[in-house]
Design an enzyme around this catalytic site. Sequence first.
Site, PDB file in Angstrom:
ATOM      1  N   GLU A 114      60.704 -93.666 -26.249  1.00  0.00           N
ATOM      2  CA  GLU A 114      61.361 -92.810 -25.254  1.00  0.00           C
ATOM      3  C   GLU A 114      62.077 -91.665 -25.956  1.00  0.00           C
ATOM      4  O   GLU A 114      62.463 -91.797 -27.113  1.00  0.00           O
ATOM      5  CB  GLU A 114      62.464 -93.609 -24.525  1.00  0.00           C
ATOM      6  N   LYS A 116      65.200 -89.623 -27.052  1.00  0.00           N
ATOM      7  CA  LYS A 116      66.621 -89.945 -27.225  1.00  0.00           C
ATOM      8  C   LYS A 116      67.396 -88.739 -26.717  1.00  0.00           C
ATOM      9  O   LYS A 116      67.342 -87.661 -27.309  1.00  0.00           O
ATOM     10  CB  LYS A 116      66.917 -90.212 -28.695  1.00  0.00           C
ATOM     11  N   ASP A 118      70.460 -86.373 -25.875  1.00  0.00           N
ATOM     12  CA  ASP A 118      71.698 -86.095 -26.587  1.00  0.00           C
ATOM     13  C   ASP A 118      72.845 -85.911 -25.596  1.00  0.00           C
ATOM     14  O   ASP A 118      73.216 -84.808 -25.235  1.00  0.00           O
ATOM     15  CB  ASP A 118      71.496 -84.820 -27.416  1.00  0.00           C
ATOM     16  N   TYR A 229      68.034 -95.583 -18.739  1.00  0.00           N
ATOM     17  CA  TYR A 229      66.952 -96.031 -19.615  1.00  0.00           C
ATOM     18  C   TYR A 229      67.047 -97.485 -20.062  1.00  0.00           C
ATOM     19  O   TYR A 229      66.285 -97.924 -20.911  1.00  0.00           O
ATOM     20  CB  TYR A 229      66.850 -95.140 -20.850  1.00  0.00           C
ATOM     21  N   LYS A 317      65.594 -90.142 -35.666  1.00  0.00           N
ATOM     22  CA  LYS A 317      66.171 -88.836 -35.329  1.00  0.00           C
ATOM     23  C   LYS A 317      65.413 -87.702 -36.014  1.00  0.00           C
ATOM     24  O   LYS A 317      65.032 -87.822 -37.176  1.00  0.00           O
ATOM     25  CB  LYS A 317      67.650 -88.802 -35.700  1.00  0.00           C
ATOM     26  N   CYS A 411      92.612 -54.184 -36.752  1.00  0.00           N
ATOM     27  CA  CYS A 411      91.559 -54.215 -35.733  1.00  0.00           C
ATOM     28  C   CYS A 411      90.510 -53.163 -36.096  1.00  0.00           C
ATOM     29  O   CYS A 411      90.854 -52.002 -36.332  1.00  0.00           O
ATOM     30  CB  CYS A 411      92.158 -53.925 -34.365  1.00  0.00           C
ATOM     31  N   CYS A 414      90.638 -50.163 -33.178  1.00  0.00           N
ATOM     32  CA  CYS A 414      91.751 -49.225 -32.987  1.00  0.00           C
ATOM     33  C   CYS A 414      92.661 -49.124 -34.215  1.00  0.00           C
ATOM     34  O   CYS A 414      93.575 -48.310 -34.246  1.00  0.00           O
ATOM     35  CB  CYS A 414      92.569 -49.612 -31.754  1.00  0.00           C
ATOM     36  N   CYS A 429      94.164 -58.588 -32.211  1.00  0.00           N
ATOM     37  CA  CYS A 429      94.616 -57.209 -32.178  1.00  0.00           C
ATOM     38  C   CYS A 429      95.658 -57.161 -31.066  1.00  0.00           C
ATOM     39  O   CYS A 429      95.354 -57.443 -29.914  1.00  0.00           O
ATOM     40  CB  CYS A 429      93.439 -56.294 -31.841  1.00  0.00           C
ATOM     41  N   CYS A 434      93.798 -51.030 -26.948  1.00  0.00           N
ATOM     42  CA  CYS A 434      92.604 -50.973 -27.798  1.00  0.00           C
ATOM     43  C   CYS A 434      91.379 -50.803 -26.882  1.00  0.00           C
ATOM     44  O   CYS A 434      91.174 -51.599 -25.963  1.00  0.00           O
ATOM     45  CB  CYS A 434      92.510 -52.278 -28.594  1.00  0.00           C
TER      46      CYS A 434
END
Length: 676
Positions: A114, A116, A118, A229, A317, A411, A414, A429, A434
């Site tokens: 089957e 798997k 996640d 399952y 896996k 930043c 600006c 910032c 900005c």
Amino acid sequence: MTPAAAHKRITALREQVSHHDELYYRRAQPEISDYDYDLLKRDLADLEAKFPQFASATTPTERVGDDRLEGFVTYRHRQRMQSLDNTYSEAELRAFHQRLVKTFGREDLAYVVEPKIDGLAVSVTYEKGKLVRAVTRGNGEEGDDITANARTIHSLPAELKASKKFPVPGVIEIRGEIFLTLAEFQRINQEREEASEPLYANPRNLASGTVKQLDPKLVAQRKLEIVLYGVGFCEPAVTDSQSHFHELVKHWGLPTVERTWKATGADEIWAAVGQLDKLRHSFAYGTDGAVVKLDSFTQQREAGATSKAPRWAIAYKFEPERAETRINAISIQVGRTGVLTPVAELEPVALSGTTVARATLHNKDEIARKDIRVGDYVLVEKAGEIIPAVIEVNLKRRPPSCRVYRFPAHCPICGTAAIQLEDEVAMRCPNMNCPAQVRRRLQHFASKACLDIDGLGEAMIEELVTRGWVKELPDIYGLRREDLLTLGKSVEKSADNLLAAIETSKRSELWRFIHGLGIPHVGVAAAKDLAGHFRGIEPLMEAKTENFIANKTSVIEGIGETMARAIIGYFNEPRNRAMVTSLLEAGVQPQAPVKLAGGSTVFAGKTFVLTGTLPHMTREEAAAKIEAAAGKVSGSVSKKTSYVLAGAEAGSKLEKAQSLGVPVIDEAEFLRMLKG
Ligand code: IVH
């Protein structure tokens, strides 16, 4: 390795594993990929095998962990929920089969292979065909009761379809996986990004974070899904094989895995695994491997289990797809609230079917932790098959000229000096003017989840800001038709449409307006809660800590301390207050939510928890009545619960109410109270 060194290493590995378990299970915010986690575990198991004198009986070889959290009622599984041994190697998969060949003295053992999925493991109990409970694995013996949240899953039927051929047992604990589709994961993360909240690393973490929300209303806003399952406890037994179980599950109307394969012997197992690997990218959910199970339940029982996992099943896996590429540059994105997010600009590389050219580096600390430098070759992985992440630097290929990366002190848009707020990892910032922030604020304000102003998209905003017509949100309401008409040819209609949409937005719902302000941490759900509670923007602007948090607990369900601090902080800023005032002066009149059903408020300030089957209405109907009378419905019982409305076969919530002394009422009493 000397025994002393091995001991030291084993201790260190154990600490690391338990640290990552905590991040993974309880906080749903892992720092390392599953693959790296599995490698740690593998290292630990190998060392313990070589130095058994230091082995610990409590060291799991695979993730069993404990997902239980404060705030949930725990429930003991009728049958222990085990996890699986897992492997990344074909040889170990074949060795699994060989062990069983030895046990049974025959080669032709039949298996089911089957996908798997996640997600996170759950046990769903049906009694006489009715859904009565959903519980997380917890520590395997007992888990958290998440029934209210599981009921928000549309594909999970409240009742099984019984038939002569496929009868329903008296009691069955069915095991499965709760998950989010990849599409839903993306949608939610986008919303989080807009609310300046940390993104979820992958769909599984988001699914477990969602399942562990205490408020089912919040859960319902995310479309959780489930597949079933496996059988845990079942009385009386209705099936004797995994393949027949899959058939049963389908006939009962339960969602199950996309595909299964029957396989006899190791070669067929391996062929099925290969087929799954090819197919899995087309599934709507993430699959990280294949689960191989002996088909016959009699053989399963005979094979038995170790203290950690069954001997009749194994998870193979798939190694995450990774690719090595070069970091050409690190750019800085400026978010709506000024958060500076570093992004790796990569030499484009093919990965899991797409070309990856950028990967988020999250924040300054993350770059320092992994010592990522411009010019480095790095390993890139698509976490949860979606967001590319930089896993590690290949130090062997580091050019000698590579310098330690220095996070910019200013930043990039600006030039204002960047700051770091207390308790925050992000650099920001602080300049609200900005241009990058202004554009993002406008985009957010006008977006579908806020004031939904048609025609005010990214390109138009760019124009308006560049021309200096819009410097802040209120300027939208001062836009002039004659100016808009200068934007190009045949714009008359679109200018009029835009102005009409702007006009309509003045009477948007209050929650849209609150969300549109872009207060850090305040997403759609919180904005709705705030709108329902304060019913106007002015009371929200004036709210003090005690209006949010009293005796260390939330006054408004769903609004915790972090959010309260963010809201108060936002309105403490004179510029924000001035901006909201200007918006109101420009004619914006956010509309408070309408009270339903004749405006009854008999349940104002009362929180109900519903449990069991009510004689004349569904729990959803009861919840609607409570909310229409200004009450609240919560999924879990606490000292703050005003009443537990209990019907037949009420379970753990009833017990919890009794133990906390929360009044329990039945449907008749409830209807009497509703009349006032
Ligand atoms: S069977 C005793 N089947 O993977 C057998 N598990 O790594 C219990 N999982 O704990 C599990 N898809 O949460 C099984 N088709 C599948 C699965 C599956 C995902 C999860 C499950 C399990 C974990 C083991």
